[in-house]
Design a protein around this motif. Structure first.
Motif, PDB file in Angstrom:
ATOM      1  N   ARG A 159       0.822  -1.201   0.000  1.00  0.00           N
ATOM      2  CA  ARG A 159       0.000   0.000   0.000  1.00  0.00           C
ATOM      3  C   ARG A 159       0.858   1.253   0.000  1.00  0.00           C
ATOM      4  O   ARG A 159       0.638   2.176  -0.800  1.00  0.00           O
ATOM      5  CB  ARG A 159      -0.923  -0.022   1.222  1.00  0.00           C
ATOM      6  N   LEU A 160       1.869   1.317   0.860  1.00  0.00           N
ATOM      7  CA  LEU A 160       2.666   2.528   0.979  1.00  0.00           C
ATOM      8  C   LEU A 160       3.655   2.674  -0.173  1.00  0.00           C
ATOM      9  O   LEU A 160       3.888   3.790  -0.657  1.00  0.00           O
ATOM     10  CB  LEU A 160       3.404   2.534   2.320  1.00  0.00           C
ATOM     11  N   VAL A 161       4.251   1.574  -0.630  1.00  0.00           N
ATOM     12  CA  VAL A 161       5.204   1.669  -1.740  1.00  0.00           C
ATOM     13  C   VAL A 161       4.501   2.154  -3.005  1.00  0.00           C
ATOM     14  O   VAL A 161       4.985   3.066  -3.696  1.00  0.00           O
ATOM     15  CB  VAL A 161       5.885   0.313  -1.979  1.00  0.00           C
ATOM     16  N   LEU A 162       3.363   1.569  -3.333  1.00  0.00           N
ATOM     17  CA  LEU A 162       2.638   1.990  -4.534  1.00  0.00           C
ATOM     18  C   LEU A 162       2.123   3.423  -4.394  1.00  0.00           C
ATOM     19  O   LEU A 162       2.158   4.202  -5.359  1.00  0.00           O
ATOM     20  CB  LEU A 162       1.482   1.031  -4.806  1.00  0.00           C
ATOM     21  N   ALA A 163       1.650   3.783  -3.198  1.00  0.00           N
ATOM     22  CA  ALA A 163       1.201   5.159  -2.974  1.00  0.00           C
ATOM     23  C   ALA A 163       2.353   6.138  -3.129  1.00  0.00           C
ATOM     24  O   ALA A 163       2.192   7.228  -3.702  1.00  0.00           O
ATOM     25  CB  ALA A 163       0.572   5.282  -1.589  1.00  0.00           C
ATOM     26  N   ALA A 164       3.520   5.769  -2.615  1.00  0.00           N
ATOM     27  CA  ALA A 164       4.684   6.653  -2.733  1.00  0.00           C
ATOM     28  C   ALA A 164       5.066   6.862  -4.190  1.00  0.00           C
ATOM     29  O   ALA A 164       5.376   7.990  -4.607  1.00  0.00           O
ATOM     30  CB  ALA A 164       5.860   6.061  -1.953  1.00  0.00           C
ATOM     31  N   VAL A 165       5.048   5.791  -4.976  1.00  0.00           N
ATOM     32  CA  VAL A 165       5.382   5.915  -6.400  1.00  0.00           C
ATOM     33  C   VAL A 165       4.421   6.879  -7.094  1.00  0.00           C
ATOM     34  O   VAL A 165       4.834   7.759  -7.872  1.00  0.00           O
ATOM     35  CB  VAL A 165       5.347   4.535  -7.079  1.00  0.00           C
ATOM     36  N   LEU A 166       3.136   6.743  -6.815  1.00  0.00           N
ATOM     37  CA  LEU A 166       2.142   7.608  -7.445  1.00  0.00           C
ATOM     38  C   LEU A 166       2.301   9.063  -7.007  1.00  0.00           C
ATOM     39  O   LEU A 166       2.243   9.985  -7.831  1.00  0.00           O
ATOM     40  CB  LEU A 166       0.735   7.110  -7.109  1.00  0.00           C
ATOM     41  N   ALA A 214       6.180  12.595  10.031  1.00  0.00           N
ATOM     42  CA  ALA A 214       4.871  12.160   9.544  1.00  0.00           C
ATOM     43  C   ALA A 214       4.961  10.775   8.912  1.00  0.00           C
ATOM     44  O   ALA A 214       4.092   9.921   9.125  1.00  0.00           O
ATOM     45  CB  ALA A 214       4.320  13.174   8.534  1.00  0.00           C
ATOM     46  N   GLY A 215       6.009  10.531   8.137  1.00  0.00           N
ATOM     47  CA  GLY A 215       6.164   9.226   7.502  1.00  0.00           C
ATOM     48  C   GLY A 215       6.366   8.106   8.497  1.00  0.00           C
ATOM     49  O   GLY A 215       5.840   6.994   8.327  1.00  0.00           O
ATOM     50  N   THR A 216       7.119   8.377   9.557  1.00  0.00           N
ATOM     51  CA  THR A 216       7.318   7.367  10.605  1.00  0.00           C
ATOM     52  C   THR A 216       6.003   7.039  11.293  1.00  0.00           C
ATOM     53  O   THR A 216       5.683   5.862  11.535  1.00  0.00           O
ATOM     54  CB  THR A 216       8.338   7.863  11.634  1.00  0.00           C
ATOM     55  N   LEU A 217       5.220   8.056  11.608  1.00  0.00           N
ATOM     56  CA  LEU A 217       3.923   7.830  12.248  1.00  0.00           C
ATOM     57  C   LEU A 217       2.979   7.057  11.337  1.00  0.00           C
ATOM     58  O   LEU A 217       2.222   6.197  11.788  1.00  0.00           O
ATOM     59  CB  LEU A 217       3.311   9.171  12.644  1.00  0.00           C
ATOM     60  N   ILE A 218       3.008   7.361  10.034  1.00  0.00           N
ATOM     61  CA  ILE A 218       2.175   6.632   9.079  1.00  0.00           C
ATOM     62  C   ILE A 218       2.542   5.145   9.072  1.00  0.00           C
ATOM     63  O   ILE A 218       1.678   4.262   9.152  1.00  0.00           O
ATOM     64  CB  ILE A 218       2.329   7.220   7.665  1.00  0.00           C
ATOM     65  N   ALA A 219       3.842   4.856   8.978  1.00  0.00           N
ATOM     66  CA  ALA A 219       4.281   3.461   8.901  1.00  0.00           C
ATOM     67  C   ALA A 219       3.944   2.686  10.164  1.00  0.00           C
ATOM     68  O   ALA A 219       3.404   1.571  10.104  1.00  0.00           O
ATOM     69  CB  ALA A 219       5.787   3.407   8.639  1.00  0.00           C
ATOM     70  N   LEU A 244       9.597   3.176   2.880  1.00  0.00           N
ATOM     71  CA  LEU A 244      10.916   2.608   3.133  1.00  0.00           C
ATOM     72  C   LEU A 244      10.974   1.900   4.481  1.00  0.00           C
ATOM     73  O   LEU A 244      11.624   0.850   4.624  1.00  0.00           O
ATOM     74  CB  LEU A 244      11.977   3.712   3.075  1.00  0.00           C
ATOM     75  N   LEU A 245      10.300   2.462   5.478  1.00  0.00           N
ATOM     76  CA  LEU A 245      10.302   1.840   6.810  1.00  0.00           C
ATOM     77  C   LEU A 245       9.519   0.534   6.826  1.00  0.00           C
ATOM     78  O   LEU A 245       9.907  -0.426   7.497  1.00  0.00           O
ATOM     79  CB  LEU A 245       9.708   2.804   7.835  1.00  0.00           C
ATOM     80  N   SER A 246       8.420   0.478   6.105  1.00  0.00           N
ATOM     81  CA  SER A 246       7.540  -0.698   6.161  1.00  0.00           C
ATOM     82  C   SER A 246       7.976  -1.824   5.231  1.00  0.00           C
ATOM     83  O   SER A 246       7.623  -2.989   5.452  1.00  0.00           O
ATOM     84  CB  SER A 246       6.104  -0.291   5.817  1.00  0.00           C
ATOM     85  N   LEU A 247       8.750  -1.497   4.190  1.00  0.00           N
ATOM     86  CA  LEU A 247       9.089  -2.502   3.184  1.00  0.00           C
ATOM     87  C   LEU A 247       9.842  -3.709   3.756  1.00  0.00           C
ATOM     88  O   LEU A 247       9.519  -4.861   3.398  1.00  0.00           O
ATOM     89  CB  LEU A 247       9.900  -1.853   2.066  1.00  0.00           C
ATOM     90  N   ALA A 279       4.211  13.575  -0.325  1.00  0.00           N
ATOM     91  CA  ALA A 279       4.978  12.614  -1.110  1.00  0.00           C
ATOM     92  C   ALA A 279       6.242  12.192  -0.370  1.00  0.00           C
ATOM     93  O   ALA A 279       6.609  11.006  -0.355  1.00  0.00           O
ATOM     94  CB  ALA A 279       5.325  13.214  -2.474  1.00  0.00           C
ATOM     95  N   LEU A 280       6.916  13.150   0.260  1.00  0.00           N
ATOM     96  CA  LEU A 280       8.110  12.816   1.031  1.00  0.00           C
ATOM     97  C   LEU A 280       7.766  11.929   2.224  1.00  0.00           C
ATOM     98  O   LEU A 280       8.464  10.947   2.513  1.00  0.00           O
ATOM     99  CB  LEU A 280       8.790  14.102   1.519  1.00  0.00           C
ATOM    100  N   ALA A 281       6.686  12.268   2.928  1.00  0.00           N
ATOM    101  CA  ALA A 281       6.303  11.513   4.119  1.00  0.00           C
ATOM    102  C   ALA A 281       5.928  10.073   3.775  1.00  0.00           C
ATOM    103  O   ALA A 281       6.375   9.126   4.438  1.00  0.00           O
ATOM    104  CB  ALA A 281       5.143  12.211   4.826  1.00  0.00           C
ATOM    105  N   VAL A 282       5.105   9.890   2.752  1.00  0.00           N
ATOM    106  CA  VAL A 282       4.685   8.541   2.378  1.00  0.00           C
ATOM    107  C   VAL A 282       5.861   7.736   1.855  1.00  0.00           C
ATOM    108  O   VAL A 282       5.958   6.518   2.112  1.00  0.00           O
ATOM    109  CB  VAL A 282       3.542   8.606   1.348  1.00  0.00           C
TER     110      VAL A 282
END
Length: 305
Positions: free
Chosen positions: A68-75, A97-102, A206-209, A198-201
């Motif tokens: 979910r996050l990798v594809l969202a980040a690409v988009l 923000a990205g850390t909290l999302i992951a 990267l954290l979740s992968l 875009a930066l946050a996602v």
């Protein structure tokens, strides 16, 4: 000097990156009433959640989050082209923000894997509920927040024994969601478009992968799985997060938090309509309570504006 930034501000993106399409998107989001954006985000999140039911057996909770996050980040990166030349404040907000999302995604899906969806959502709502209480200035604020919390509790009453680890994962998700509302509001105010998102996602991806790879391995690359995950990424990440960032620029964190309490109600309706998940009368009472609290919050916020 072109591309330079004022002291303490973000480094401006090159002029070639300011495309009419992205400017039109930003303008369009800013013209939509903030409560409508929150509702649109809720619909997207819960619609995507319904689609993930087909992914759990294939890649597990961590695999779902990673895809979910990798594809969202690409988009999002393809759309906003954020670049890498930013000041330390921009990076700190985006990485926070990205850390909290992951962490939110990983803990919430782990909670759903252990306890009923309603119970997991109840624990998740503790974060926004705490913000609503902390930011309240009038007795009516507390009443609407309490009504929303009561509705969420009623929705979670399933009679199924609760798993302790699942409840703790849900509580962790709630803390991350409350923290994201605060950090996300600052990021939205700092960057008036989708580059910060875009930066946050991207950082969250990267954290979740690694966790997704450990749990699912090469199953993440299955074409059928990727097709479903792409739809989930658009519905549950790209659209909702874009809507939320635009809404956070105009709503106090407490009001935003209470409005997101519509998620259990919308999820119950989507579950009934598309997944055949029926609710008990007390749970429908919870749906009505959450909806009423959100309507009351919208009305109060509109009068204040």
């Amino acid at each position: 000097m072109p591309g330079a930034a004022a002291p303490g501000g973000p480094i401006a993106a090159p002029a070639t990156l300011r495309r009419p399409a992205t400017e039109a998107i930003s303008h369009g989001l800013n013209t939509v009433p903030a409560p409508v954006l929150v509702l649109g985000g809720v619909l997207g999140l819960q619609g995507g959640a319904a689609l993930t039911t087909g992914l759990y057996p294939l890649v597990g909770p961590a695999g779902v989050v990673a895809l979910r996050l990798v594809l969202a980040a690409v988009l999002l990166v393809a759309l906003w082209r954020p670049g890498w030349r930013w000041d330390s404040r921009t990076w700190s907000l985006a990485l926070g923000a990205g850390t909290l999302i992951a962490v939110h995604h990983l803990s919430y899906y782990e909670a759903v894997a252990r306890v009923p969806l309603g119970a997991a959502t109840t624990m998740e709502f503790i974060g926004p509920f705490a913000l609503a209480l902390a930011g309240s200035r009038r007795p009516a604020d507390l009443l609407w927040a309490a009504l929303a919390a009561t509705g969420v509790v009623l929705l979670s009453r399933s009679g199924v024994p609760m798993n302790g680890a699942g409840l703790l994962f849900g509580l962790l998700a709630g803390g991350c969601w409350g923290g994201y509302i605060l950090v996300g509001k600052r990021l939205a105010a700092h960057l008036p478009d989708g580059r910060g998102l875009a930066l946050a996602v991207s950082w969250g991806a990267l954290l979740s992968l690694p966790y997704g790879i450990l749990q699912a391995g090469t199953r993440l690359l299955d074409p059928g799985t990727l097709a479903i995950a792409f739809a989930v990424a658009v519905l549950s990440s790209v659209l909702p997060y874009s809507f939320q960032m635009a809404a956070l620029r105009r709503l106090p964190p407490g009001v935003f938090g209470v409005l997101t309490s519509l998620e259990p109600a919308v999820g119950a309706l989507i579950g009934l309509s598309f997944l055949g998940q029926h609710l008990a009368p007390q749970q429908w009472t919870g749906v009505a309570a959450v909806a009423l609290a959100s309507v009351g919050t919208v009305g109060r916020g509109t009068r204040a504006a």
